[in-house]
Design a protein around this motif. Structure first.
Motif, PDB file in Angstrom:
ATOM      1  N   ILE A 155     -12.985   1.213 -10.019  1.00  0.00           N
ATOM      2  CA  ILE A 155     -11.699   1.069 -10.699  1.00  0.00           C
ATOM      3  C   ILE A 155     -11.810   0.411 -12.062  1.00  0.00           C
ATOM      4  O   ILE A 155     -10.827   0.393 -12.801  1.00  0.00           O
ATOM      5  CB  ILE A 155     -10.704   0.253  -9.843  1.00  0.00           C
ATOM      6  CG1 ILE A 155     -11.178  -1.192  -9.690  1.00  0.00           C
ATOM      7  CG2 ILE A 155     -10.455   0.898  -8.508  1.00  0.00           C
ATOM      8  CD1 ILE A 155     -10.162  -2.106  -9.041  1.00  0.00           C
ATOM      9  N   LEU A 199      -5.470   8.162 -12.130  1.00  0.00           N
ATOM     10  CA  LEU A 199      -5.203   6.908 -11.438  1.00  0.00           C
ATOM     11  C   LEU A 199      -5.009   7.135  -9.947  1.00  0.00           C
ATOM     12  O   LEU A 199      -5.500   6.349  -9.118  1.00  0.00           O
ATOM     13  CB  LEU A 199      -3.973   6.240 -12.046  1.00  0.00           C
ATOM     14  CG  LEU A 199      -3.609   4.860 -11.487  1.00  0.00           C
ATOM     15  CD1 LEU A 199      -4.741   3.871 -11.701  1.00  0.00           C
ATOM     16  CD2 LEU A 199      -2.329   4.348 -12.128  1.00  0.00           C
ATOM     17  N   PHE A 200      -4.306   8.191  -9.578  1.00  0.00           N
ATOM     18  CA  PHE A 200      -4.100   8.488  -8.166  1.00  0.00           C
ATOM     19  C   PHE A 200      -5.421   8.839  -7.491  1.00  0.00           C
ATOM     20  O   PHE A 200      -5.693   8.412  -6.357  1.00  0.00           O
ATOM     21  CB  PHE A 200      -3.105   9.639  -8.024  1.00  0.00           C
ATOM     22  CG  PHE A 200      -2.724   9.941  -6.605  1.00  0.00           C
ATOM     23  CD1 PHE A 200      -1.902   9.074  -5.897  1.00  0.00           C
ATOM     24  CD2 PHE A 200      -3.178  11.079  -5.974  1.00  0.00           C
ATOM     25  CE1 PHE A 200      -1.545   9.345  -4.581  1.00  0.00           C
ATOM     26  CE2 PHE A 200      -2.835  11.352  -4.670  1.00  0.00           C
ATOM     27  CZ  PHE A 200      -2.011  10.485  -3.969  1.00  0.00           C
ATOM     28  N   LEU A 233     -10.703   4.457  -4.135  1.00  0.00           N
ATOM     29  CA  LEU A 233     -10.752   3.018  -3.875  1.00  0.00           C
ATOM     30  C   LEU A 233     -10.462   2.719  -2.416  1.00  0.00           C
ATOM     31  O   LEU A 233     -11.153   1.893  -1.788  1.00  0.00           O
ATOM     32  CB  LEU A 233      -9.746   2.299  -4.779  1.00  0.00           C
ATOM     33  CG  LEU A 233      -9.548   0.805  -4.524  1.00  0.00           C
ATOM     34  CD1 LEU A 233     -10.826   0.041  -4.828  1.00  0.00           C
ATOM     35  CD2 LEU A 233      -8.388   0.269  -5.347  1.00  0.00           C
ATOM     36  N   VAL A 234      -9.461   3.369  -1.852  1.00  0.00           N
ATOM     37  CA  VAL A 234      -9.121   3.143  -0.444  1.00  0.00           C
ATOM     38  C   VAL A 234     -10.286   3.564   0.457  1.00  0.00           C
ATOM     39  O   VAL A 234     -10.661   2.846   1.395  1.00  0.00           O
ATOM     40  CB  VAL A 234      -7.841   3.916  -0.082  1.00  0.00           C
ATOM     41  CG1 VAL A 234      -7.573   3.844   1.419  1.00  0.00           C
ATOM     42  CG2 VAL A 234      -6.649   3.367  -0.854  1.00  0.00           C
ATOM     43  N   PHE A 289      -7.328   5.727  -7.030  1.00  0.00           N
ATOM     44  CA  PHE A 289      -6.725   4.947  -5.948  1.00  0.00           C
ATOM     45  C   PHE A 289      -7.194   5.454  -4.581  1.00  0.00           C
ATOM     46  O   PHE A 289      -7.528   4.656  -3.695  1.00  0.00           O
ATOM     47  CB  PHE A 289      -5.206   5.018  -6.059  1.00  0.00           C
ATOM     48  CG  PHE A 289      -4.476   4.373  -4.922  1.00  0.00           C
ATOM     49  CD1 PHE A 289      -4.424   2.995  -4.805  1.00  0.00           C
ATOM     50  CD2 PHE A 289      -3.842   5.141  -3.953  1.00  0.00           C
ATOM     51  CE1 PHE A 289      -3.750   2.391  -3.756  1.00  0.00           C
ATOM     52  CE2 PHE A 289      -3.174   4.554  -2.904  1.00  0.00           C
ATOM     53  CZ  PHE A 289      -3.131   3.171  -2.806  1.00  0.00           C
ATOM     54  N   THR A 294       2.590   1.669  -3.374  1.00  0.00           N
ATOM     55  CA  THR A 294       1.689   2.147  -4.421  1.00  0.00           C
ATOM     56  C   THR A 294       1.377   3.625  -4.251  1.00  0.00           C
ATOM     57  O   THR A 294       1.390   4.391  -5.222  1.00  0.00           O
ATOM     58  CB  THR A 294       0.384   1.338  -4.401  1.00  0.00           C
ATOM     59  OG1 THR A 294       0.686  -0.058  -4.514  1.00  0.00           O
ATOM     60  CG2 THR A 294      -0.524   1.743  -5.537  1.00  0.00           C
ATOM     61  N   PHE A 295       1.126   4.036  -3.034  1.00  0.00           N
ATOM     62  CA  PHE A 295       0.788   5.437  -2.773  1.00  0.00           C
ATOM     63  C   PHE A 295       1.939   6.365  -3.153  1.00  0.00           C
ATOM     64  O   PHE A 295       1.745   7.362  -3.860  1.00  0.00           O
ATOM     65  CB  PHE A 295       0.425   5.615  -1.301  1.00  0.00           C
ATOM     66  CG  PHE A 295       0.041   7.018  -0.930  1.00  0.00           C
ATOM     67  CD1 PHE A 295      -1.267   7.441  -1.091  1.00  0.00           C
ATOM     68  CD2 PHE A 295       0.976   7.908  -0.438  1.00  0.00           C
ATOM     69  CE1 PHE A 295      -1.635   8.748  -0.761  1.00  0.00           C
ATOM     70  CE2 PHE A 295       0.634   9.208  -0.112  1.00  0.00           C
ATOM     71  CZ  PHE A 295      -0.682   9.631  -0.274  1.00  0.00           C
ATOM     72  N   LEU A 343       2.553   6.386  -7.077  1.00  0.00           N
ATOM     73  CA  LEU A 343       1.566   7.176  -7.808  1.00  0.00           C
ATOM     74  C   LEU A 343       1.708   8.662  -7.510  1.00  0.00           C
ATOM     75  O   LEU A 343       1.478   9.501  -8.392  1.00  0.00           O
ATOM     76  CB  LEU A 343       0.158   6.707  -7.451  1.00  0.00           C
ATOM     77  CG  LEU A 343      -0.244   5.329  -7.966  1.00  0.00           C
ATOM     78  CD1 LEU A 343      -1.659   4.978  -7.516  1.00  0.00           C
ATOM     79  CD2 LEU A 343      -0.156   5.278  -9.485  1.00  0.00           C
ATOM     80  N   GLN A 368     -10.873   2.684 -15.117  1.00  0.00           N
ATOM     81  CA  GLN A 368      -9.442   2.953 -15.166  1.00  0.00           C
ATOM     82  C   GLN A 368      -8.665   1.673 -15.455  1.00  0.00           C
ATOM     83  O   GLN A 368      -7.637   1.701 -16.130  1.00  0.00           O
ATOM     84  CB  GLN A 368      -8.984   3.558 -13.829  1.00  0.00           C
ATOM     85  CG  GLN A 368      -7.687   4.340 -13.910  1.00  0.00           C
ATOM     86  CD  GLN A 368      -7.842   5.638 -14.675  1.00  0.00           C
ATOM     87  OE1 GLN A 368      -8.945   6.106 -14.872  1.00  0.00           O
ATOM     88  NE2 GLN A 368      -6.745   6.200 -15.127  1.00  0.00           N
ATOM     89  N   PHE A 383       0.823  -1.208   0.000  1.00  0.00           N
ATOM     90  CA  PHE A 383       0.000   0.000   0.000  1.00  0.00           C
ATOM     91  C   PHE A 383       0.859   1.261   0.000  1.00  0.00           C
ATOM     92  O   PHE A 383       0.632   2.188  -0.789  1.00  0.00           O
ATOM     93  CB  PHE A 383      -0.929  -0.007   1.222  1.00  0.00           C
ATOM     94  CG  PHE A 383      -1.670   1.287   1.431  1.00  0.00           C
ATOM     95  CD1 PHE A 383      -2.771   1.584   0.651  1.00  0.00           C
ATOM     96  CD2 PHE A 383      -1.251   2.193   2.384  1.00  0.00           C
ATOM     97  CE1 PHE A 383      -3.459   2.779   0.828  1.00  0.00           C
ATOM     98  CE2 PHE A 383      -1.910   3.387   2.567  1.00  0.00           C
ATOM     99  CZ  PHE A 383      -3.027   3.682   1.794  1.00  0.00           C
TER     100      PHE A 383
END
Length: 591
Positions: A488, A511-512, A518-519, A515, A332-333, A336, A491, A329
């Motif tokens: 998502i 995308l960010f 999504l979280v 994301f 990825t954060f 991005l 995307q 996680f």
């Protein structure tokens, strides 16, 4: 690999070649595998870890020209073949296979992709960062792929070879520099010429084709023409814009993306509202009780307050998964975030994958800390096993899958296969950096005091009553993953389209944002369903909360199946036999 920032009038412009790939095959190949004209020198530009993992193989080419010095029909080389020779026949068969599967060249000038621009529907222009090596006309006379652009490609059951390229280099003069210029675009137009004299080609005659059942000798002369055009409208800092703006996913479904984001925000707000109103109602009802006797009549989630902090089954495995999830996680954060700032743009080849791998290696400490902290709160005492599993289990499964896929690619002779030295380097990063950092994080996690629970846990577990359909584990987990996946999938379509269509993905801002949503959606859906389960007197919430949002990955895995099915079956194209290989390659190598 790049030229100097400012070109002089007498600078030599070098053209580099990259791997060849196709949307109809998962296997990319190096440039020299197809027996094209190649440079004698074996010196290759240095490649970073991300480029190697993505399978890029950049090497010099014999195409070299002087700045502002046009050339017409310059010979590069002539390849001669004899069908009676098994080696030559194998080379021609491989070349025909490449044309049949529409393999694409990828050339590079000054770190810029050499693009093939052509008109598409609605009067728009599409610039493809690659061009085909040839095309095929079937026995029935149907032109496939690039053969449709030329009406002279009418020979049946024949392969047409693009043995000539017209290269146009756009530049602009640098201000305050009398003899300086910068390259802002490189465009190419593939052509096919028979050439009456293969040893001294003049780029005349009809198209060059190879009959499918050709016998006897066969020659392919490769030539090029180059022209220089001054362009004052394109700035050097924005020279990639004309490529990115012409991509299909930049001018379609922008409204759909915004619509999806609005829907997700609405659903997230609705989930949060339901959760807060329901919880507020229960708390208000509890606070309005008048007598002690009423307070003793517990209801809903209050009935399981003595069991809610009971350690879950397989607590070791749950803590390991949560530790590895924390590592991924944060990786990825941060990746991005840097991509949104422009540090990981397509111009920086391999930077995205390099950043992700380096961050994952350096984030072993939070993984070990989270896993150890949770395992200690579960009352676990096998801290050595916990640390080893955190450092080796999830990375080991991914590496084993990656290694098996690499063996397959090695066997196929694909350029996507990782060199042995790269595998050793990855193992060194894993065992020499990530594993020790995981032990350091676990040390601080076990050293810190355990988490104090606000209520005591009953010695005798409470019996769980019969559950309704939607509160049972499996239906609840399936329903919980639908909402996060809904935010998502659009995307995800663009990401898969970029992977399998070999296009450049650069919408990191969207995308960010997706994301982050999504979280938030995963958190709210998990909390809401967990609350419903507790109200149903089911206190086994730890694994349920992990798998509720985690089931989104199952939808993620099935989506590429539907995507490939739609792309190859509904579009009247044959479904690839290596479908499983493509999916595994997507999940492991490309993700």
């Amino acid at each position: 690999m790049c030229l100097k920032a400012i070109l002089s009038l007498y600078s030599t412009i070098e053209l580099f070649v990259n791997r060849l790939d196709s949307v109809e095959s998962v296997l990319p190949y190096e440039y020299t595998v197809f027996d094209f004209c190649s440079e004698n020198t074996m010196k290759r530009p240095s490649e970073n870890l991300g480029q190697v993992l993505f399978g890029e193989r950049i090497e010099p080419s014999p195409y070299k020209f002087e700045f502002k010095k046009p050339a017409v029909c310059q010979k590069v080389c002539t390849k001669s073949y004899d069908i009676n020779s098994p080696a030559d026949k194998a080379k021609l068969d491989f070349l025909k296979k490449g044309m049949l599967l529409n393999y694409q060249h990828h050339w590079i000038v000054d770190n810029m992709p050499v693009t093939w621009c052509y008109d598409v529907e609605d009067g728009q222009k599409f610039c493809n960062p690659g061009f085909p090596i040839g095309c095929y006309v079937t026995e029935g006379g149907r032109a496939k792929d690039a053969c449709v652009v030329n009406s002279n490609f009418n020979e049946k059951d024949a392969f047409y070879i693009f043995n000539h390229v017209d290269i146009t280099i756009h530049y602009h003069i640098v201000e305050h520099e009398q003899l300086g210029a910068r390259l802002v675009a490189a465009k190419i137009e593939p052509k096919s010429y028979e050439n009456l004299n293969d040893d001294s080609p003049d780029c005349s005659g009809g198209p060059k084709f190879l009959k499918n059942k050709h016998t006897g000798p066969f020659k392919i002369p490769y030539t090029y023409s180059v022209n220089f055009v001054e362009d004052k409208n394109i700035r050097w800092a924005s020279r990639w814009d004309y490529i990115l703006e012409s991509m299909p996913h930049t001018n379609i479904q922008w409204f759909s993306i915004m619509n999806s984001l609005v829907i997700v925000l609405f659903l997230s707000g609705m989930v949060a509202m339901i959760m807060l109103r329901t919880l507020h109602k229960d708390i208000a009802r509890y606070n309005q009780m008048d007598s002690v006797e009423d307070a003793q009549e517990e209801f809903g989630w209050k009935l399981v307050h003595g069991d809610v902090f009971r350690p879950p089954r397989k607590g070791m495995l749950l803590s390991v998964f949560l530790g590895s999830g924390t590592q991924i996680f944060i990786m990825t954060f941060v990746t991005l975030f840097f991509a949104c700032l422009g540090f990981l743009s397509p111009a920086n080849r391999g930077a995205l994958m390099t950043c992700a791998v380096v961050l994952w290696v350096l984030l072993g400490t939070p993984a070990g800390y989270v896993a150890a902290r949770l395992y200690k709160s579960f009352g676990g005492e096998k801290w050595k096993t916990n640390v080893l599993l955190t450092a080796l289990l999830c990375p080991g499964v991914v590496f084993a899958d990656f290694f098996v896929m690499n063996l397959i690619l090695w066997g196929e002779g694909s350029s996507a296969a990782m060199p042995f030295g790269t595998l050793v380097a990855i193992l060194a990063l894993w065992f020499c950096i990530s594993v020790p950092l995981t032990f350091i994080g676990a040390y601080f996690g076990f050293k810190k005091a355990g988490i104090e629970h606000p209520v005591r846990t009953n010695q005798i577990p409470r019996q769980i009553p019969e559950q309704s359909f939607y509160t049972k584990p499996f239906p609840g987990i399936i329903m919980g993953g639908i909402l996060p996946f809904g935010c998502i999938f659009i995307q995800l379509f663009f990401i898969l389209n970029s992977i399998w269509s070999h296009q450049m993905y650069y919408m990191f801002g969207f995308l960010f944002l997706v994301f982050i949503i999504l979280v938030i959606t995963c958190s709210e859906a998990t909390i809401l369903l967990c609350y419903f389960h507790l109200c149903a007197e089911d206190y086994h919430w730890q694994w349920r909360s992990f798998l509720t949002s985690g089931f989104t990955a199952v939808y993620f895995l099935h989506y590429p199946v539907l995507w490939i099915y739609h792309d190859h079956v509904i579009s009247d194209e044959p479904l690839p036999l290596n479908l499983v290989c493509m999916l595994l390659y997507t999940v492991t190598v490309k993700s």
